[in-house]
Design an enzyme around this catalytic site. Sequence first.
Site, mmCIF file in Angstrom:
data_model
loop_
_atom_site.group_PDB
_atom_site.id
_atom_site.type_symbol
_atom_site.label_atom_id
_atom_site.label_comp_id
_atom_site.label_asym_id
_atom_site.label_seq_id
_atom_site.Cartn_x
_atom_site.Cartn_y
_atom_site.Cartn_z
ATOM 1 N N GLY A 1 -42.543 -11.057 -8.525
ATOM 2 C CA GLY A 1 -43.937 -10.653 -8.596
ATOM 3 C C GLY A 1 -44.625 -11.120 -9.859
ATOM 4 C CD GLN B 1 -33.268 -8.808 -7.132
ATOM 5 O OE1 GLN B 1 -33.242 -7.838 -6.389
ATOM 6 N NE2 GLN B 1 -33.799 -8.763 -8.344
ATOM 7 C CB CYS C 1 -34.134 -6.221 1.268
ATOM 8 S SG CYS C 1 -33.711 -7.245 2.702
ATOM 9 C CG ASP D 1 -39.199 -4.382 -4.877
ATOM 10 O OD1 ASP D 1 -39.901 -4.807 -3.941
ATOM 11 O OD2 ASP D 1 -38.061 -4.818 -5.130
ATOM 12 C CE LYS E 1 -40.698 0.643 -2.724
ATOM 13 N NZ LYS E 1 -42.051 0.363 -3.275
ATOM 14 C CB THR E 2 -39.229 -7.872 1.683
ATOM 15 O OG1 THR E 2 -40.574 -8.213 2.098
ATOM 16 C CG2 THR E 2 -38.727 -6.718 2.545
ATOM 17 C CB ALA E 3 -38.805 -11.990 -1.576
ATOM 18 C CB CYS F 1 -36.472 -7.642 7.081
ATOM 19 S SG CYS F 1 -34.762 -7.120 6.760
#
Length: 406
Positions: A13, A42, A160, A297, A305-307, A340
């Site tokens: 982020g 990650q 994730c 996140d 909460k993911t990239a 996801c």
Amino acid sequence: MSHNIVIIGGGAGGIATAASLLKRDASLNISIIEPQNEHYYQPGWTMVGGGIFSQAETARSMQSLIPSGATWLQASVSSFQPEQNQVTLDNGDTINYDILVVSPGLQLDWGKVAGLEETLGKNGVTSNYRYDLAPYTWELVQNLKAGTALFTQPPMPIKCAGAPQKAMYLSGSHWAKTGVLNDINISFYNAGPGLFGVADYIPALMEYVKKYRASLEFSHNLIAVDGDKKIATFAGKDADGNDVTVEREFDMLHVCPPQSAPDFIKASPLANEAGWLDVDQGSLQHSQHKNIFGVGDCTSTPNAKTAGAVRQQAPIVAENIVRLLNSKALLSCYGGYGSCPLTVEHGKIVLAEFSYGGKVTPTFPTWLLNGLVPTRLAWFLKAKVLPYVYFNRMLKGKEWLAEPKD
């Protein structure tokens, strides 16, 4: 020290927001506060634990990713003084800002599970949620020929949310290919009430639960681990809703730890009652302090909460900061997108994409990629395309499929 814009966090982020800001205005004075020397991709750790990626593929030096034009302050933030437009560092220094972006991620609360920290990385206890442990996951998967493998998921929110079961699927896929699956008992213990938060994807996932003969135990939360005895203890509910404590012996235990906002945010005047950075879910602007924004996140937004979420959020925050500096109306266009890629077997993925309220929000037309079923194209996207996009597009301000719109 004073800067136009101070960004807390050198993760996905923070760096993506800095790059998107400099893309819009290269004259901005930006500093990124980040204590770590390494930056990690990650989303790749699940693939390390499944034997697909090497550990080294998921790491870069922090210095190599700091955008040209931004200053890296290698330190940690200890407190906020939003009324004075200041943050205080762990060394006592005070940083002044005009605009603050808060993006430190979340924290993994390993200590909330009794005995877990003492046995991580040995006694068959592992987690893909840590860079140094993901290779141990793959080692355990390869060496297990018979016995019991447990996979756990704590209460939400977590980063994730599909990762705990991804570990189970990739392990089961390897055991099936090597002919030992019938000798291994797989169980998935989830503190939540169901397999996945978006119901549309559950039918495809259940086919793999059946394929790997995995038992699903919902409303069961891991509370203790005895590594020497190889016993995991869960707090759960029986069929009648009564509280029960369940002990399970294991040969392999993959743990997803409890998670929360970083302590320095919980203790700050910027947090909501639950401890998360209190922001508007559309503009990502702080609810009380209009020159503060959140990305990733740490925020209170009710998205996964993911990239993938960060890829959408960072350009919106960058655009809104430039608009704020120019006294223009802000965008309120973040719709809660998260993605996801559920690695259900080696070579196939169920690509879950959804927004606020669990609405399925596919990026590609279904004739090209149907995310509701496992596909090889989604695997190619996860294994080859997304890492490239992350390092060479997202972190460089090139907003691939993420340019904000009114």
